[in-house]
Scaffold this motif. Structure first.
Motif, short mmCIF file in Angstrom:
data_model
loop_
_atom_site.label_atom_id
_atom_site.label_comp_id
_atom_site.label_asym_id
_atom_site.label_seq_id
_atom_site.Cartn_x
_atom_site.Cartn_y
_atom_site.Cartn_z
N SER A 42 0.83 -1.20 0.00
CA SER A 42 0.00 0.00 0.00
C SER A 42 0.87 1.26 0.00
O SER A 42 0.55 2.25 -0.66
N ASP A 43 1.98 1.22 0.74
CA ASP A 43 2.90 2.36 0.73
C ASP A 43 3.52 2.52 -0.66
O ASP A 43 3.68 3.64 -1.15
N ALA A 44 3.87 1.41 -1.29
CA ALA A 44 4.45 1.47 -2.63
C ALA A 44 3.45 2.04 -3.63
O ALA A 44 3.81 2.84 -4.50
N ALA A 45 2.17 1.67 -3.49
CA ALA A 45 1.15 2.20 -4.39
C ALA A 45 1.02 3.71 -4.24
O ALA A 45 0.85 4.44 -5.22
N ARG A 108 23.29 0.06 11.02
CA ARG A 108 24.07 -1.14 10.69
C ARG A 108 24.56 -1.11 9.25
O ARG A 108 25.63 -1.64 8.94
N ALA A 109 23.77 -0.50 8.37
CA ALA A 109 24.15 -0.44 6.96
C ALA A 109 25.12 0.70 6.66
O ALA A 109 25.62 0.80 5.54
N GLY A 110 25.38 1.57 7.65
CA GLY A 110 26.26 2.70 7.43
C GLY A 110 25.63 3.80 6.60
O GLY A 110 26.32 4.59 5.94
N ALA A 111 24.29 3.87 6.61
CA ALA A 111 23.57 4.86 5.81
C ALA A 111 23.37 6.14 6.61
O ALA A 111 23.49 6.17 7.83
N ALA A 112 23.03 7.22 5.88
CA ALA A 112 22.77 8.51 6.52
C ALA A 112 21.64 8.35 7.54
O ALA A 112 20.56 7.84 7.20
N PRO A 113 21.84 8.77 8.79
CA PRO A 113 20.86 8.47 9.85
C PRO A 113 19.50 9.10 9.66
O PRO A 113 18.51 8.61 10.20
N HIS A 114 19.42 10.19 8.90
CA HIS A 114 18.12 10.86 8.72
C HIS A 114 17.59 10.66 7.29
O HIS A 114 16.87 11.51 6.77
N GLY A 115 17.92 9.52 6.71
CA GLY A 115 17.54 9.28 5.33
C GLY A 115 16.15 8.73 5.12
O GLY A 115 15.78 8.43 3.99
N PHE A 116 15.37 8.56 6.19
CA PHE A 116 14.01 8.05 6.04
C PHE A 116 13.03 9.02 6.69
O PHE A 116 13.40 9.87 7.49
N PHE A 117 11.76 8.87 6.33
CA PHE A 117 10.72 9.80 6.75
C PHE A 117 9.66 9.06 7.56
O PHE A 117 9.28 7.94 7.21
N VAL A 118 9.19 9.69 8.63
CA VAL A 118 8.34 9.02 9.62
C VAL A 118 6.92 9.59 9.58
O VAL A 118 6.72 10.81 9.68
N CYS A 119 5.94 8.70 9.43
CA CYS A 119 4.53 9.09 9.48
C CYS A 119 4.07 9.07 10.94
O CYS A 119 4.49 8.22 11.72
N ALA A 120 3.18 9.98 11.29
CA ALA A 120 2.74 10.11 12.68
C ALA A 120 2.16 8.81 13.22
O ALA A 120 2.53 8.35 14.29
N ALA A 121 1.25 8.19 12.49
CA ALA A 121 0.73 6.87 12.85
C ALA A 121 1.14 5.91 11.73
O ALA A 121 1.95 5.02 11.91
N ASP A 122 0.54 6.11 10.57
CA ASP A 122 0.97 5.40 9.37
C ASP A 122 0.59 6.26 8.17
O ASP A 122 0.02 7.35 8.33
N LEU A 123 0.92 5.81 6.97
CA LEU A 123 0.67 6.64 5.80
C LEU A 123 -0.82 6.84 5.56
O LEU A 123 -1.24 7.93 5.15
N GLU A 124 -1.63 5.80 5.81
CA GLU A 124 -3.07 5.97 5.64
C GLU A 124 -3.61 7.07 6.55
O GLU A 124 -4.44 7.89 6.12
N ASP A 125 -3.13 7.12 7.78
CA ASP A 125 -3.54 8.17 8.70
C ASP A 125 -3.16 9.54 8.16
O ASP A 125 -3.96 10.49 8.21
N GLU A 126 -1.95 9.66 7.64
CA GLU A 126 -1.50 10.94 7.06
C GLU A 126 -2.40 11.36 5.90
O GLU A 126 -2.78 12.53 5.78
N LEU A 127 -2.74 10.41 5.04
CA LEU A 127 -3.55 10.74 3.87
C LEU A 127 -4.98 11.09 4.26
O LEU A 127 -5.57 12.03 3.69
N GLN A 166 -11.99 5.26 12.37
CA GLN A 166 -12.93 4.33 11.75
C GLN A 166 -12.58 4.10 10.28
O GLN A 166 -12.52 2.96 9.80
N VAL A 167 -12.34 5.20 9.56
CA VAL A 167 -12.02 5.07 8.14
C VAL A 167 -10.70 4.34 7.95
O VAL A 167 -10.57 3.49 7.06
N ARG A 168 -9.74 4.66 8.78
CA ARG A 168 -8.43 4.01 8.68
C ARG A 168 -8.56 2.50 8.91
O ARG A 168 -7.96 1.70 8.19
N LEU A 185 -6.24 7.58 -2.71
CA LEU A 185 -6.14 8.73 -1.82
C LEU A 185 -5.08 9.71 -2.30
O LEU A 185 -5.27 10.93 -2.26
N VAL A 186 -3.96 9.20 -2.76
CA VAL A 186 -2.90 10.08 -3.24
C VAL A 186 -3.35 10.82 -4.49
O VAL A 186 -3.10 12.03 -4.63
N GLU A 187 -4.01 10.13 -5.39
CA GLU A 187 -4.47 10.77 -6.62
C GLU A 187 -5.48 11.88 -6.34
O GLU A 187 -5.63 12.81 -7.15
#
Length: 205
Positions: A42-45, A108-127, A166-168, A185-187
């Motif tokens: 669903s996140d990929a969609a 562990r992967a040696g990646a940039a520590p702030h390279g990901f983005f955090v949703c408050a609950a989940d992406l459906e909640d954000e949308l 409820q909707v979520r 929802l994104v569209e």
């Protein structure tokens, strides 16, 4: 001709214990430069829908959108694909409750520590919050799911939940529904109403 779907399949097989050579070969042939690590389909969609709405072809840009089948898998995928593995740039989206998995995986992967983005609950909640419950219900009606929603809302367990909750919950009650509504929802979003985590992810690619 190889495509990004083949690379996703090769990486998934590698993460499950298979050989890494197919993924390495495809990464070079496709000029893969970055991977978006996501919990599920669903996140990929949603990411794919936003890219299409902004007239971007992420695969052609060397970006692989990769649903991992659960946030707990992020450490494995990050190690294989990030600086300690194929040397690709990592980014992604996670729910607040999954922040620790992503942070440890990135470290562990040696990646940039702030390279990901955090949703408050989940992406459906954000949308849902970005669109508002009335607009989401309009979309549910347009998709032919209004009767199912009305039946769901009559359940005793839903009476003490907020309209957003409820909707979520409804979006997750049938297999495939979250994936479909990730796109729907994104569209429906106005360009200036894209949730900050999703907007930040896309802007950084």
């Amino acid at each position: 001709m190889a495509d990004m779907g083949a690379f996703r399949e090769a990486v998934t097989a590698w993460a499950a214990g298979g050989s890494g050579e197919p993924a390495r070969e495809l990464a070079g042939r496709l000029s893969v430069r970055a991977v978006v690590l996501l919990e599920g389909l669903s996140d990929a969609a949603a990411v794919d829908a936003l890219a299409a709405g902004r007239e971007r072809d992420l695969a052609a840009e060397g970006v692989c959108v990769l649903p991992m089948g659960g946030a707990m898998n992020v450490g494995r995928f990050a190690s294989l694909l990030g600086p300690s593995g194929l040397g690709l740039r990592l980014t992604g989206l996670c729910d607040e409750r999954e922040r620790g998995y992503y942070a440890r995986g990135w470290e562990r992967a040696g990646a940039a520590p702030h390279g990901f983005f955090v949703c408050a609950a989940d992406l459906e909640d954000e949308l849902i919050r970005a669109l508002g419950v009335p607009r989401v219900r309009e979309l549910v009606r347009a998709e032919g799911d209004l009767r199912a929603l009305q039946t769901f809302l009559r359940q005793p367990a839903q009476q003490d939940r907020s309209a957003e909750q409820q909707v979520r919950r409804f979006l997750g009650t049938k297999k495939g529904r979250k994936i479909r509504y990730g796109r729907v929802l994104v569209e429906a979003l106005d360009p200036d109403r894209v949730p900050a985590p999703l907007d930040g992810l896309m802007a950084g690619l």
